[in-house]
Design a protein around this motif. Structure first.
Motif: not given
Length: 292
Positions: A118-119, A122-123
Motif C-alpha cells: 500500500d505504501e 500510494g507513492k
C-alpha cells in the motif's frame, strides 16, 4: 581484509538479520565495469530485504538501469544499512526516476506485507517489478533441534512473505510485469546443517513454477535466482567463525561470490531481454552442477 579472494577473516555476528557495515571485508555490490542501458527505465520496483547483500546490489543495478526503487528492511536492526542503501540509490539513480523509499517491517505477517504494498502504490501508483528476497537462516545439527517456533519463524520470513507480498502486489501489477524470487543452490543440492532454510528454498522453487503457470495468461512473468555461496551479512550471522573464514571454498571456483556477481541475473529477468522466460531459475553459483 581477505587477502586471496578465497578466505575471510574469522568473524561472527550474534543476531539476525546480520549487519553489512560491520563485515570484514564489506560485500562488493558495485562492479566498476557494469554498463547500464536503460533496461528498466520508467519501472517501479519493490525489493524485499533490499538494504544489504544481494538485495542492495539489486537495488543499485535497478537504479542504474532507470527504475524507481522501494525496499524493505528490519527496523532497529538494519537502520544503518538501510540508510546507506538509500544514499547509494540516490547517488546512482537516473534523472527520470523518482526518489527511493525504505520501508521498515517484519514481512512474516500478511498485514505487514499489505502495508508495504500500500505504501509503495500510494507513492508511485503501481508495481512493475517485485523481487522477493528477504531471508534468514540458522545452523542445526539434527532435525530434533528444530521446534515449532523456530520453524514458524524461518518459514514466515522465507516463504510466507513471498506469498503475502505477491498476493497484494498483483492487484497493482499490469501485463508485462515481472516477479523474481530468490531461492538458493541449497534447494537443489540439499544442506544437512541448514535443513529448515533449505526446505524453504525448495518451496520457493515450487512457488516459482506454479505461480508462473498461473500468471502466464496475464503476461506476468515469474522467475527466480538460485545463488551459490555469496558473501552477505547472512553468513557471519549464521555460521561459526571457522566456517565463515572458509566460506565458499567448497565450490568449483574455490571462492564465494560477491553480490555484484548475482545482481545482473535479476536485471536480466526484470527486463524485456528475458521476455520468453517464465517459471525458470538462473544459477550463479560458482560452478556447482545442479539438476535445474
Amino acid at each position: 581484509m581477505a587477502t586471496d579472494g578465497k578466505n575471510f577473516p574469522r568473524q561472527k555476528q550474534d543476531t539476525q538479520p546480520g549487519k553489512e557495515h560491520v563485515m570484514d571485508p564489506i560485500p562488493q555490490f558495485i562492479n566498476p565495469n557494469y554498463r547500464p542501458a536503460d533496461k528498466l527505465k520508467g519501472k517501479v520496483a519493490l525489493v524485499t530485504g533490499g538494504d544489504s547483500g544481494i538485495g542492495r546490489a539489486v537495488c543499485y543495478c535497478f537504479a542504474r538501469e532507470g527504475a524507481t526503487i522501494a525496499f524493505t528492511y528490519v527496523k532497529g536492526r538494519e537502520d544503518k544499512d538501510a540508510a546507506d542503501t538509500l544514499k547509494i540509490i540516490n547517488d546512482s539513480k537516473t534523472k527520470d526516476s523518482q526518489e527511493p523509499i525504505a520501508i521498515p517491517t517484519d514481512l512474516g505477517y500478511d498485514a505487514h506485507c499489505k502495508s508495504v504494498v500500500d505504501e509503495v502504490v500510494g507513492k508511485y501508483g503501481r508495481i512493475d517489478i517485485l523481487v522477493n528476497n528477504a531471508a534468514e537462516q540458522y545452523m542445526c545439527k539434527t532435525v530434533e533441534e528444530i521446534d515449532e517456533n523456530w520453524l514458524d519463524r524461518v518459514f514466515r520470513t522465507n516463504i510466507y512473505s513471498y506469498f503475502f507480498v505477491t498476493r497484494h502486489a498483483l492487484k497493482h501489477m499490469n501485463e508485462g510485469s515481472s516477479i523474481i524470487n530468490t531461492t538458493s543452490v541449497n534447494a537443489y543440492k540439499g544442506n544437512a546443517s541448514l535443513l529448515d532454510y533449505t526446505s524453504t528454498k525448495g518451496a520457493i522453487v515450487s512457488f516459482i513454477r506454479g505461480l508462473a503457470l498461473q500468471l502466464a495468461p496475464k503476461n506476468i512473468r515469474v522467475n527466480g535466482v538460485a545463488p551459490g555461496p555469496v558473501w552477505t551479512p547472512l553468513i557471519p550471522a549464521s555460521f561459526h567463525e571457522e566456517k565463515t573464514s572458509k566460506f565458499g571454498s567448497e565450490c568449483p571456483m574455490g571462492r564465494a561470490g560477491q553480490p555484484y556477481e548475482i545482481a545482473p541475473s535479476f536485471v536480466f529477468l526484470a527486463s524485456e531481454d528475458s521476455s520468453y522466460f517464465t517459471g525458470q531459475v538462473l544459477h550463479p553459483n560458482g560452478g556447482m552442477i545442479v539438476n535445474a
